[in-house]
Enzyme design. Structure first.
Site, PDB file in Angstrom:
ATOM      1  N   LYS A 100     -13.106  24.652 -29.203  1.00  0.00           N
ATOM      2  CA  LYS A 100     -12.404  23.611 -29.957  1.00  0.00           C
ATOM      3  C   LYS A 100     -10.908  23.841 -30.004  1.00  0.00           C
ATOM      4  O   LYS A 100     -10.110  22.913 -29.815  1.00  0.00           O
ATOM      5  CB  LYS A 100     -12.972  23.545 -31.382  1.00  0.00           C
ATOM      6  CG  LYS A 100     -12.221  22.600 -32.327  1.00  0.00           C
ATOM      7  CD  LYS A 100     -12.225  21.160 -31.833  1.00  0.00           C
ATOM      8  CE  LYS A 100     -11.354  20.248 -32.662  1.00  0.00           C
ATOM      9  NZ  LYS A 100     -11.864  19.987 -33.995  1.00  0.00           N
ATOM     10  N   LEU A 144     -15.121  21.150 -43.258  1.00  0.00           N
ATOM     11  CA  LEU A 144     -14.067  21.545 -44.185  1.00  0.00           C
ATOM     12  C   LEU A 144     -12.721  21.674 -43.478  1.00  0.00           C
ATOM     13  O   LEU A 144     -12.670  21.866 -42.263  1.00  0.00           O
ATOM     14  CB  LEU A 144     -14.463  22.867 -44.855  1.00  0.00           C
ATOM     15  CG  LEU A 144     -15.862  22.817 -45.509  1.00  0.00           C
ATOM     16  CD1 LEU A 144     -16.403  24.210 -45.737  1.00  0.00           C
ATOM     17  CD2 LEU A 144     -15.799  22.018 -46.797  1.00  0.00           C
ATOM     18  N   PRO A 145     -11.616  21.582 -44.238  1.00  0.00           N
ATOM     19  CA  PRO A 145     -10.292  21.522 -43.603  1.00  0.00           C
ATOM     20  C   PRO A 145      -9.781  22.815 -42.986  1.00  0.00           C
ATOM     21  O   PRO A 145      -9.015  22.784 -42.026  1.00  0.00           O
ATOM     22  CB  PRO A 145      -9.362  21.095 -44.763  1.00  0.00           C
ATOM     23  CG  PRO A 145     -10.259  20.547 -45.814  1.00  0.00           C
ATOM     24  CD  PRO A 145     -11.553  21.267 -45.675  1.00  0.00           C
ATOM     25  N   ASN A 154     -11.031  27.263 -47.046  1.00  0.00           N
ATOM     26  CA  ASN A 154     -12.017  26.352 -47.619  1.00  0.00           C
ATOM     27  C   ASN A 154     -13.434  26.760 -47.226  1.00  0.00           C
ATOM     28  O   ASN A 154     -14.349  26.741 -48.051  1.00  0.00           O
ATOM     29  CB  ASN A 154     -11.763  24.913 -47.166  1.00  0.00           C
ATOM     30  CG  ASN A 154     -10.440  24.362 -47.644  1.00  0.00           C
ATOM     31  OD1 ASN A 154      -9.604  23.945 -46.844  1.00  0.00           O
ATOM     32  ND2 ASN A 154     -10.230  24.343 -48.944  1.00  0.00           N
ATOM     33  N   THR A 210     -13.093  23.236 -38.169  1.00  0.00           N
ATOM     34  CA  THR A 210     -12.337  23.967 -37.145  1.00  0.00           C
ATOM     35  C   THR A 210     -11.605  25.092 -37.851  1.00  0.00           C
ATOM     36  O   THR A 210     -10.663  24.857 -38.613  1.00  0.00           O
ATOM     37  CB  THR A 210     -11.337  23.044 -36.432  1.00  0.00           C
ATOM     38  OG1 THR A 210     -12.050  21.979 -35.802  1.00  0.00           O
ATOM     39  CG2 THR A 210     -10.561  23.821 -35.374  1.00  0.00           C
TER      40      THR A 210
END
Length: 333
Positions: A206, A100-101, A105, A131
């Protein structure tokens, strides 16, 4: 007589051995078939689409959902089941991957009115490859644990090209005893699957990676722009950089200058790839983490401002390597 006994014993032993091998083979086959139970996949965007396709290629029945129904049509044609909500996915699959963005979300997909947790089964494995803020991952993990399921954060690196090729790197955070179960699925989509520690550490790895990526992309764009203005051929300059100490992923694999490389966004008017908006979002996450941990990140802060300006000046939907074009136009930056 003794020889006959020995021969009969050997023959009996070989018959027994063949039966054991056949039984073992049947057990292995049974386990393999069991492992191919349906996998839910939520989020079929630029990254999620090729990731889910690689699960299909490896023989996993996929149960798909995306907020944009048109994104699911291709998977229907591949034989995947398409559902109407994340809750429906959770009802049909006990292993689910989400891509998901952003943090909002992810929160909506997991805890919303039609979210995963409305129908999640006890013992389900939920892997989030979005992320997002590490703190949000930790909160989602607590909510999932209350429902008797397992949550792991497993963000990715490598971009759309690696997603298509199944060469992503996964950075995984969560209960270590569940890592092998997650790895079984993740190795279908990536060549590197690294256990980082407790929930949230995958996200931490990340955002550190993406902060460095943004800084190196801006540096590559600046160096290429300067060299071109000094009269160097861009392909020649890239070749020199890539055999010298300035070499980096942004210069040798994802060069931001049009005409230098084929098959990258800069060769396609910066379409596709990893959007500038998403890079600005990830840099924002790095800034929040830096503030919370009192960590000085001056170059990360500057990179965040540059990508925010890019988004405000019409580059929001372009690949993040379009920073080269942005800097060329910003004579007084």
């Amino acid at each position: 007589m003794a020889a006959a006994v020995v021969l009969g014993g050997r023959a009996g032993w070989w018959r027994w051995h063949r039966r054991v091998r056949a039984a073992r083979a049947a057990t292995v086959c049974s386990r393999t078939m069991a492992s191919k139970t349906p996998v839910g996949f939520i989020g079929l965007g630029n990254m999620g689409n090729p990731m889910a396709k690689n699960l299909v290629k490896h023989g996993y029945p996929v149960i798909a959902y995306d907020v944009f129904p048109e994104a699911c049509k291709e998977f229907q044609d591949l034989g995947a089941q398409v559902t109407d909500s994340p809750a429906d996915v959770a009802e049909r699959a006990d292993r689910i991957i989400t891509m998901l963005p952003s943090s909002p979300n992810a929160i909506e997909v997991y805890t919303g009115a039609n979210g995963i947790l409305k129908k999640v089964k006890k013992g389900s494995l939920l892997i989030d490859s979005s992320t997002i803020d590490p703190a949000v991952s930790k909160e989602l993990a607590k909510a999932v644990e209350k429902m008797g399921a397992v949550f792991m954060d497993a963000p990715v690196s490598g971009g759309v090209g690696a997603a298509r090729a199944g060469n992503l790197t996964f950075m995984v955070g969560g209960v270590e005893q569940e890592f092998d179960a997650a790895k079984e699925l993740l190795t279908c989509m990536g060549s590197n699957v690294v256990y980082c520690g407790e929930v949230g550490t995958g996200q931490a790895a990340k955002i550190c990676n993406n902060m460095l990526l943004a800084i190196s992309m801006i540096g590559t764009a600046e160096a290429m722009n300067l060299g071109i203005r000094l009269g160097l051929d861009p392909k020649l300059l890239a070749k020199i950089l890539n055999m010298s100490s300035g070499r980096c992923w942004s210069s040798d694999t994802y060069n931001p200058v049009p005409g230098v490389m084929e098959g990258v966004p800069s060769a396609n008017n910066y379409q596709g790839g990893f959007g500038a908006t998403l890079m600005a979002k990830d840099l924002g996450l790095a800034q929040i983490s830096a503030t919370n941990t009192k960590t000085p990140v001056p170059l990360g802060s500057q990179a965040h401002q540059i990508y925010r300006m890019m988004c405000a000046k019409g580059y929001a939907l372009k690949d993040f390597s379009a920073v080269f074009q942005f800097l060329r136009e910003e004579e007084t930056l």
